[in-house]
Design a protein around this motif. Structure first.
Motif, PDB file in Angstrom:
ATOM      1  N   ALA A 112     -15.163  46.261  -4.230  1.00 29.75           N
ATOM      2  CA  ALA A 112     -13.894  46.349  -3.509  1.00 29.75           C
ATOM      3  C   ALA A 112     -13.264  44.961  -3.454  1.00 29.75           C
ATOM      4  O   ALA A 112     -13.894  43.999  -3.010  1.00 29.75           O
ATOM      5  N   LEU A 113     -12.038  44.858  -3.940  1.00 33.12           N
ATOM      6  CA  LEU A 113     -11.323  43.573  -3.983  1.00 33.12           C
ATOM      7  C   LEU A 113      -9.927  43.749  -3.404  1.00 33.12           C
ATOM      8  O   LEU A 113      -9.354  44.840  -3.470  1.00 33.12           O
ATOM      9  N   PRO A 114      -9.355  42.667  -2.889  1.00 39.61           N
ATOM     10  CA  PRO A 114      -7.959  42.741  -2.444  1.00 39.61           C
ATOM     11  C   PRO A 114      -7.048  43.032  -3.633  1.00 39.61           C
ATOM     12  O   PRO A 114      -7.313  42.592  -4.764  1.00 39.61           O
ATOM     13  N   GLY A 115      -5.971  43.749  -3.355  1.00 35.05           N
ATOM     14  CA  GLY A 115      -5.013  44.059  -4.412  1.00 35.05           C
ATOM     15  C   GLY A 115      -4.506  42.832  -5.137  1.00 35.05           C
ATOM     16  O   GLY A 115      -4.258  42.870  -6.346  1.00 35.05           O
ATOM     17  N   THR A 116      -4.367  41.711  -4.431  1.00 35.02           N
ATOM     18  CA  THR A 116      -3.888  40.483  -5.076  1.00 35.02           C
ATOM     19  C   THR A 116      -4.860  40.005  -6.153  1.00 35.02           C
ATOM     20  O   THR A 116      -4.437  39.557  -7.225  1.00 35.02           O
ATOM     21  N   ALA A 117      -6.155  40.117  -5.886  1.00 31.25           N
ATOM     22  CA  ALA A 117      -7.158  39.696  -6.882  1.00 31.25           C
ATOM     23  C   ALA A 117      -7.166  40.649  -8.065  1.00 31.25           C
ATOM     24  O   ALA A 117      -7.223  40.223  -9.226  1.00 31.25           O
ATOM     25  N   VAL A 118      -7.086  41.946  -7.792  1.00 29.26           N
ATOM     26  CA  VAL A 118      -7.068  42.945  -8.869  1.00 29.26           C
ATOM     27  C   VAL A 118      -5.824  42.738  -9.736  1.00 29.26           C
ATOM     28  O   VAL A 118      -5.884  42.867 -10.958  1.00 29.26           O
ATOM     29  N   ALA A 119      -4.702  42.387  -9.123  1.00 32.53           N
ATOM     30  CA  ALA A 119      -3.467  42.166  -9.880  1.00 32.53           C
ATOM     31  C   ALA A 119      -3.628  41.035 -10.883  1.00 32.53           C
ATOM     32  O   ALA A 119      -3.205  41.153 -12.041  1.00 32.53           O
ATOM     33  N   VAL A 120      -4.244  39.938 -10.474  1.00 29.43           N
ATOM     34  CA  VAL A 120      -4.429  38.797 -11.382  1.00 29.43           C
ATOM     35  C   VAL A 120      -5.403  39.160 -12.507  1.00 29.43           C
ATOM     36  O   VAL A 120      -5.164  38.833 -13.673  1.00 29.43           O
ATOM     37  N   ILE A 121      -6.474  39.859 -12.167  1.00 28.68           N
ATOM     38  CA  ILE A 121      -7.436  40.301 -13.193  1.00 28.68           C
ATOM     39  C   ILE A 121      -6.743  41.221 -14.185  1.00 28.68           C
ATOM     40  O   ILE A 121      -6.889  41.086 -15.408  1.00 28.68           O
ATOM     41  N   HIS A 122      -5.954  42.146 -13.670  1.00 31.19           N
ATOM     42  CA  HIS A 122      -5.256  43.119 -14.515  1.00 31.19           C
ATOM     43  C   HIS A 122      -4.212  42.430 -15.400  1.00 31.19           C
ATOM     44  O   HIS A 122      -4.113  42.723 -16.597  1.00 31.19           O
ATOM     45  N   LEU A 123      -3.462  41.514 -14.819  1.00 29.83           N
ATOM     46  CA  LEU A 123      -2.490  40.742 -15.594  1.00 29.83           C
ATOM     47  C   LEU A 123      -3.182  40.027 -16.738  1.00 29.83           C
ATOM     48  O   LEU A 123      -2.710  40.054 -17.883  1.00 29.83           O
ATOM     49  N   THR A 124      -4.310  39.396 -16.445  1.00 27.51           N
ATOM     50  CA  THR A 124      -5.062  38.677 -17.476  1.00 27.51           C
ATOM     51  C   THR A 124      -5.452  39.620 -18.605  1.00 27.51           C
ATOM     52  O   THR A 124      -5.269  39.302 -19.789  1.00 27.51           O
ATOM     53  N   GLU A 125      -5.945  40.782 -18.241  1.00 21.88           N
ATOM     54  CA  GLU A 125      -6.405  41.726 -19.250  1.00 21.88           C
ATOM     55  C   GLU A 125      -5.263  42.218 -20.142  1.00 21.88           C
ATOM     56  O   GLU A 125      -5.381  42.243 -21.366  1.00 21.88           O
ATOM     57  N   ILE A 126      -4.162  42.600 -19.541  1.00 24.74           N
ATOM     58  CA  ILE A 126      -3.037  43.090 -20.348  1.00 24.74           C
ATOM     59  C   ILE A 126      -2.500  41.992 -21.262  1.00 24.74           C
ATOM     60  O   ILE A 126      -2.248  42.212 -22.445  1.00 24.74           O
ATOM     61  N   GLU A 146       5.937  31.968 -22.749  1.00 30.22           N
ATOM     62  CA  GLU A 146       6.254  31.526 -21.385  1.00 30.22           C
ATOM     63  C   GLU A 146       5.268  32.152 -20.394  1.00 30.22           C
ATOM     64  O   GLU A 146       4.722  31.466 -19.524  1.00 30.22           O
ATOM     65  N   LEU A 147       5.020  33.438 -20.535  1.00 32.18           N
ATOM     66  CA  LEU A 147       4.079  34.117 -19.640  1.00 32.18           C
ATOM     67  C   LEU A 147       2.649  33.629 -19.877  1.00 32.18           C
ATOM     68  O   LEU A 147       1.878  33.479 -18.930  1.00 32.18           O
ATOM     69  N   CYS A 148       2.304  33.357 -21.130  1.00 28.27           N
ATOM     70  CA  CYS A 148       0.964  32.815 -21.426  1.00 28.27           C
ATOM     71  C   CYS A 148       0.769  31.459 -20.735  1.00 28.27           C
ATOM     72  O   CYS A 148      -0.299  31.192 -20.171  1.00 28.27           O
ATOM     73  N   ALA A 149       1.798  30.615 -20.751  1.00 25.81           N
ATOM     74  CA  ALA A 149       1.719  29.319 -20.077  1.00 25.81           C
ATOM     75  C   ALA A 149       1.584  29.515 -18.567  1.00 25.81           C
ATOM     76  O   ALA A 149       0.801  28.821 -17.901  1.00 25.81           O
ATOM     77  N   GLU A 150       2.321  30.481 -18.021  1.00 25.70           N
ATOM     78  CA  GLU A 150       2.206  30.782 -16.592  1.00 25.70           C
ATOM     79  C   GLU A 150       0.794  31.256 -16.257  1.00 25.70           C
ATOM     80  O   GLU A 150       0.239  30.891 -15.220  1.00 25.70           O
ATOM     81  N   MET A 151       0.209  32.058 -17.138  1.00 28.97           N
ATOM     82  CA  MET A 151      -1.145  32.570 -16.910  1.00 28.97           C
ATOM     83  C   MET A 151      -2.152  31.435 -16.906  1.00 28.97           C
ATOM     84  O   MET A 151      -3.055  31.396 -16.066  1.00 28.97           O
TER      85      MET A 151
END
Length: 194
Positions: A112-126, A146-151
């Motif tokens: 179980a993780l906070p939605g904020t943590a899951v969002a970053v993990i999910h963003l990384t994966e996509i 640009e998004l890769c640099a932000e990541m």
């Protein structure tokens, strides 16, 4: 004069952008390219895409408190990989735009993780898997640098990914040339030696 639709700020906006960028990459995949090797160790384009689509369905289901109806290793693509990605992206986007998406506790493979943590993990994966596919099909021009640099900046701000460096997740960081585009630096940081 028509204006572009406004995107949400923060990680939800970044997920939207990653879904769109990866969608453009997936649209460029020819049937014959589904068997092409990717920077993601031992996975071809179809395997990476199937994994990504499965993840979108499973995260959307977890955000809504429901089951996804299938296992991650199942065939989520069928005979229409592009259509499967587009459908999953719609479901995924809708789930992240729920008002409670970032504040909820989400059941994930890591617990179980906070939605904020899951969002970053999910963003990384996509984003990373989209770039895996783009590089494999020789369409790195479709990567959102640009998004890769932000990541990369987001990962650094959160202390890096060393805790996740193990085979099958992230390999050891590979050195990238200083003048490499951001998508190559992101792959190198994720351990892709390509």
């Amino acid at each position: 004069m028509e204006t572009a639709p406004t995107r949400p700020a923060g990680v939800i906006g970044q997920i939207d952008r990653a879904l769109d960028a990866t969608g453009r990459i997936v649209e460029a995949v020819a049937d014959a390219q589904l068997a092409v090797a990717t920077p993601c160790r031992d996975w071809d384009v179809r395997t990476v895409l199937n994994h990504t689509v499965a993840g979108m369905h499973q995260v959307a289901a977890a955000l809504s408190g429901m089951g996804s109806g299938a296992e991650r290793e199942d065939d989520w693509l069928g005979s229409d990989p592009q259509g499967a990605y587009a459908a999953a992206a719609e479901i995924d986007r809708a789930a992240w735009h729920r008002p409670d998406a970032l504040s909820a506790q989400v059941d994930s493979p890591l617990g179980a993780l906070p939605g904020t943590a899951v969002a970053v993990i999910h963003l990384t994966e996509i984003l990373v898997h989209g770039v895996d596919i783009a590089v494999a099909i020789d369409r790195a021009d479709l990567a959102d640098d640009e998004l890769c640099a932000e990541m990369l900046s987001l990962m650094a701000a959160q202390g890096g990914i060393d805790a996740f460096r193990r085979p099958g997740i992230f390999e050891a960081e590979v050195e990238a040339p200083a003048d490499a585009p951001a998508h190559r630096k992101l792959l190198a940081y994720a351990g892709r030696d390509w």
